[in-house]
Design a protein around this motif. Structure first.
Motif, PDB file in Angstrom:
ATOM      1  N   HIS A  78     -22.762  49.328  -4.971  1.00  0.00           N
ATOM      2  CA  HIS A  78     -21.935  49.500  -3.778  1.00  0.00           C
ATOM      3  C   HIS A  78     -20.571  48.845  -3.948  1.00  0.00           C
ATOM      4  O   HIS A  78     -20.409  47.906  -4.731  1.00  0.00           O
ATOM      5  CB  HIS A  78     -22.658  48.908  -2.566  1.00  0.00           C
ATOM      6  N   SER A  84     -29.066  50.692  -7.322  1.00  0.00           N
ATOM      7  CA  SER A  84     -29.422  50.189  -6.006  1.00  0.00           C
ATOM      8  C   SER A  84     -30.535  51.073  -5.435  1.00  0.00           C
ATOM      9  O   SER A  84     -30.599  52.277  -5.718  1.00  0.00           O
ATOM     10  CB  SER A  84     -28.200  50.243  -5.094  1.00  0.00           C
ATOM     11  N   ILE A 102     -27.276  46.621  -1.655  1.00  0.00           N
ATOM     12  CA  ILE A 102     -26.572  45.978  -0.557  1.00  0.00           C
ATOM     13  C   ILE A 102     -27.574  45.435   0.458  1.00  0.00           C
ATOM     14  O   ILE A 102     -28.557  46.104   0.821  1.00  0.00           O
ATOM     15  CB  ILE A 102     -25.591  46.977   0.122  1.00  0.00           C
ATOM     16  N   GLU A 155     -19.133  46.782  -2.097  1.00  0.00           N
ATOM     17  CA  GLU A 155     -19.153  45.363  -1.769  1.00  0.00           C
ATOM     18  C   GLU A 155     -19.597  44.489  -2.940  1.00  0.00           C
ATOM     19  O   GLU A 155     -19.391  43.274  -2.934  1.00  0.00           O
ATOM     20  CB  GLU A 155     -20.095  45.108  -0.580  1.00  0.00           C
ATOM     21  N   ILE A 156     -20.220  45.094  -3.943  1.00  0.00           N
ATOM     22  CA  ILE A 156     -20.782  44.340  -5.067  1.00  0.00           C
ATOM     23  C   ILE A 156     -19.945  44.511  -6.339  1.00  0.00           C
ATOM     24  O   ILE A 156     -19.945  43.642  -7.211  1.00  0.00           O
ATOM     25  CB  ILE A 156     -22.248  44.791  -5.315  1.00  0.00           C
TER      26      ILE A 156
END
Length: 292
Positions: A241, A188, A216, A243-244
């Motif tokens: 992240h 990222s 993100i 969330e991923i």
């Protein structure tokens, strides 16, 4: 409950004459037996480090770990010994030197190795290895290390750095990821993810490629999974992240026709390692930067 002795080892193999695999089998004079290399995990030692260390101590060979093999447990007096095993290949060999623990090392093709091994659990491991793909490529899905509290950071979120705990985790991760050998590094485009893989990238002398698909705010689940699948088979570590992560693990397992783990998420500093071979998932294992 009986005390559990934790150990780690490997089915160590290389290409033999004619391209068929041959296997490292060691003789221990104390027990007068033949087995695969293994040994106890030291207090506070990560099991990945223990596996690589024990291979080198018992054979003189620097190895890199491949796919996960079954864990073996058996009684030792009133205790239980539990050994985590991997397939492994040499990356560097030196002349074998006999010592008080191991006085002989032989490389044997499968049938001869099976005949030489002293224990049923070792022959079972050999059979398990022979049923699966020999060569696999690691694909690591890594959640960035500790980066403090988001609500306490007043600047742009992409600039939020690792905190002191995260920097320690990043340093530890460099050694653990090295157990799988050199890999492509994709991250990222945020400071906390880049800082997490920086120690490994420097040690492996690998450039870090940033990718919006794993960043993100710049990606979605389908885009992230598609990009992850494009890296399959190359040997890669992807830092992203929380969330991923779940979408990546779920998408990968579904693509490979495998069951999704009950909890595909990761805590900070944890990682999944998928060992892939020709579009199939040979094994999926989970580790953290701490002991594991």
């Amino acid at each position: 409950m009986a005390e559990v002795i934790h150990a780690a080892g490997a089915v160590l193999w290389r290409d033999g004459p004619g391209g068929e695999p041959e296997f490292a089998v060691i003789h221990r004079p104390r027990y007068d037996d033949w087995s695969f290399p293994k040994g106890k995990v030291d207090p506070g030692e990560h099991v990945l480090r223990a596996a690589v260390r024990e291979i080198e101590e018992e054979t003189g060979i620097t190895a890199r770990l491949g796919h996960r093999l079954p864990t073996v447990a058996y009684p030792i007096g009133d205790r239980t010994k539990q050994v985590d095993y991997w397939a492994a290949r040499p990356v560097a060999e030196s002349a074998f030197t006999a010592n008080h623990e191991v006085d002989e090392l032989v490389w044997l093709p499968a049938a001869e190795a099976e005949a030489r091994l002293s224990y049923r659990h070792d022959t079972d491991l050999l059979h398990q290895f022979l049923r699966g793909p020999a060569r696999t490529a690691p694909l690591v899905i890594l959640r960035h290390a500790s980066a403090g509290e988001k609500r306490e950071w007043r600047e742009a979120d992409e600039l939020r750095p690792l905190d002191a705990s995260g920097r320690r985790e990043a340093a530890a991760l460099a050694g653990l990821l090295n157990a799988y050998g050199p890999m492509r590094v994709v991250s990222s485009a945020t400071a906390r993810c880049l800082e997490t893989v920086l120690p490994y990238a420097r040690a492996a002398r690998a450039p870090i490629a940033t990718d919006a698909a794993f960043t993100i705010g710049d990606t979605g689940p389908e885009e992230a999974v598609e990009r992850l699948l494009s890296l399959a088979g190359t040997g890669a570590v992807v830092c992203t992240h929380g969330e991923i992560v779940s979408a990546l693990v779920t998408g990968l397992c579904k693509e490979m026709g495998e069951n999704v783990p009950d909890d595909p998420s990761l805590r900070k500093g944890e990682f999944w390692v998928a060992h892939l071979a020709e579009g199939s998932l040979a094994s999926l294992e989970r580790h953290s930067a701490g002991n594991g």
